[in-house]
Design a protein around this motif. Structure first.
Motif, PDB file in Angstrom:
ATOM      1  N   THR A  28       0.850  -1.188   0.000  1.00 23.59           N
ATOM      2  CA  THR A  28       0.000   0.000   0.000  1.00 23.59           C
ATOM      3  C   THR A  28       0.881   1.232   0.000  1.00 23.59           C
ATOM      4  O   THR A  28       2.009   1.211   0.517  1.00 23.59           O
ATOM      5  CB  THR A  28      -0.928   0.051   1.224  1.00 23.59           C
ATOM      6  N   VAL A  29       0.367   2.283  -0.593  1.00 23.30           N
ATOM      7  CA  VAL A  29       1.063   3.561  -0.659  1.00 23.30           C
ATOM      8  C   VAL A  29       0.124   4.631  -0.127  1.00 23.30           C
ATOM      9  O   VAL A  29      -1.032   4.712  -0.563  1.00 23.30           O
ATOM     10  CB  VAL A  29       1.490   3.888  -2.100  1.00 23.30           C
ATOM     11  N   THR A  30       0.622   5.442   0.784  1.00 25.48           N
ATOM     12  CA  THR A  30      -0.202   6.465   1.416  1.00 25.48           C
ATOM     13  C   THR A  30       0.394   7.844   1.200  1.00 25.48           C
ATOM     14  O   THR A  30       1.559   8.085   1.529  1.00 25.48           O
ATOM     15  CB  THR A  30      -0.336   6.197   2.926  1.00 25.48           C
ATOM     16  N   GLN A  31      -0.412   8.722   0.668  1.00 27.84           N
ATOM     17  CA  GLN A  31      -0.040  10.122   0.560  1.00 27.84           C
ATOM     18  C   GLN A  31      -1.019  10.887   1.446  1.00 27.84           C
ATOM     19  O   GLN A  31      -2.199  10.967   1.131  1.00 27.84           O
ATOM     20  CB  GLN A  31      -0.116  10.598  -0.898  1.00 27.84           C
ATOM     21  N   SER A  32      -0.524  11.397   2.526  1.00 27.25           N
ATOM     22  CA  SER A  32      -1.398  11.947   3.563  1.00 27.25           C
ATOM     23  C   SER A  32      -1.823  13.392   3.292  1.00 27.25           C
ATOM     24  O   SER A  32      -2.658  13.932   4.023  1.00 27.25           O
ATOM     25  CB  SER A  32      -0.696  11.879   4.915  1.00 27.25           C
ATOM     26  N   GLN A  33      -1.259  14.017   2.277  1.00 29.93           N
ATOM     27  CA  GLN A  33      -1.569  15.417   1.971  1.00 29.93           C
ATOM     28  C   GLN A  33      -2.394  15.480   0.688  1.00 29.93           C
ATOM     29  O   GLN A  33      -1.832  15.408  -0.397  1.00 29.93           O
ATOM     30  CB  GLN A  33      -0.285  16.226   1.797  1.00 29.93           C
ATOM     31  N   PRO A  34      -3.706  15.621   0.788  1.00 27.95           N
ATOM     32  CA  PRO A  34      -4.501  15.689  -0.444  1.00 27.95           C
ATOM     33  C   PRO A  34      -4.141  16.920  -1.280  1.00 27.95           C
ATOM     34  O   PRO A  34      -4.224  16.878  -2.511  1.00 27.95           O
ATOM     35  CB  PRO A  34      -5.932  15.790   0.065  1.00 27.95           C
ATOM     36  N   GLU A  35      -3.744  18.006  -0.595  1.00 28.89           N
ATOM     37  CA  GLU A  35      -3.444  19.239  -1.314  1.00 28.89           C
ATOM     38  C   GLU A  35      -2.344  20.006  -0.570  1.00 28.89           C
ATOM     39  O   GLU A  35      -2.310  20.049   0.656  1.00 28.89           O
ATOM     40  CB  GLU A  35      -4.710  20.105  -1.421  1.00 28.89           C
ATOM     41  N   MET A  36      -1.464  20.603  -1.362  1.00 29.37           N
ATOM     42  CA  MET A  36      -0.403  21.441  -0.818  1.00 29.37           C
ATOM     43  C   MET A  36      -0.342  22.708  -1.655  1.00 29.37           C
ATOM     44  O   MET A  36      -0.586  22.680  -2.867  1.00 29.37           O
ATOM     45  CB  MET A  36       0.948  20.725  -0.870  1.00 29.37           C
TER      46      MET A  36
END
Lengths: 118, 114
Positions: free
Chosen positions: A3-11
């Motif tokens: 699994t890959v997690t990107q915790s920032q939907p927007e920057m």
């Protein structure tokens, strides 16, 4: 399964500033590849940078560099001197590698939408 | 330009119909991948072919099928289409040797099912 997690939907970042996009992954494998892809409004998927897990040195490509922490399973992307053209969705991706010459597809995070403020 | 070519770029069709998406990989690449990108599901790996044979299968529906031909181009067939199949379908390719584990993407085929 990985699994890959990107915790920032927007920057959001000011033009010419530096921004770091976060990515963590979960795997039991020791050999693998990690990638960052950029998807601008045109929706094309463009390779930004790649990292082989067996390499301790962090990959760099011009203004783009990664901080690869294998033990922590972290793979962040740093963009220096941000430009308007960097505005896009950025996807972190994992790819297994196993001996025998083959590999299956990429596992993607959900992406981080990067906004560049002029 | 990644070197991966996909046709058609845009396609609108009705529910229940069948469509074929075509992909030419980068010159020399033996592996072809198909991915689906929809708004709510993100990027999903569908299937991989290597030198004409199926290598790996992901979240591909039974209504979908793919093949890779001797000239290495690939086709993704989508049948009995439903509204939820509307998505951007990417083809990608890689060489699978040395530095070739990088996967390069085509520009995608936009499918709209109405």
């Amino acid at each position: 399964a990985q699994t890959v997690t990107q915790s920032q939907p927007e920057m959001s970042v000011q033009e010419a500033e530096t921004v770091t996009l976060s990515c963590t992954y979960d795997t039991s494998e020791s050999d693998y590849y990690l990638f960052w892809y950029k998807q601008p409004p045109s929706r094309q998927m463009i390779l930004v940078i790649r990292q082989e897990a067996y390499k301790q040195q962090n990959a760099t490509e011009n203004r783009f560099s990664v901080n690869f922490q294998k033990a922590a399973k972290s793979f962040s992307l740093k963009i220096s001197d941000s430009q308007l053209g960097d505005a896009a969705m950025y996807f972190c991706a994992y790819r297994s590698y196993y001996s025998g010459g083959g590999a299956d597809g990429l596992t993607f995070g959900k992406g981080t939408h990067l906004i560049i403020q002029p | 330009d990644s070197g991966v070519t996909q046709t058609p770029k845009h396609l609108i069709t009705a529910t229940g119909q069948r469509v074929t998406l075509r992909c030419s990989p980068r010159s020399g690449d033996l592996s072809v991948y198909w991915y689906q990108q929809s708004l709510d599901q993100g990027l999903q790996f569908l299937i991989q072919y290597y030198n004409g044979e199926e290598r790996a299968k992901g979240n591909i529906l039974e209504r979908f099928s793919a093949q890779q031909f001797p000239d290495l181009h690939s086709e993704l067939n989508l049948s009995s289409l439903e509204l939820g199949d509307s998505a951007l379908y990417f083809c990608a390719s890689s060489a699978e040797t040395g530095e070739g584990n990088t996967i390069y993407f085509g520009e995608g085929s936009w499918l709209t099912v109405v």
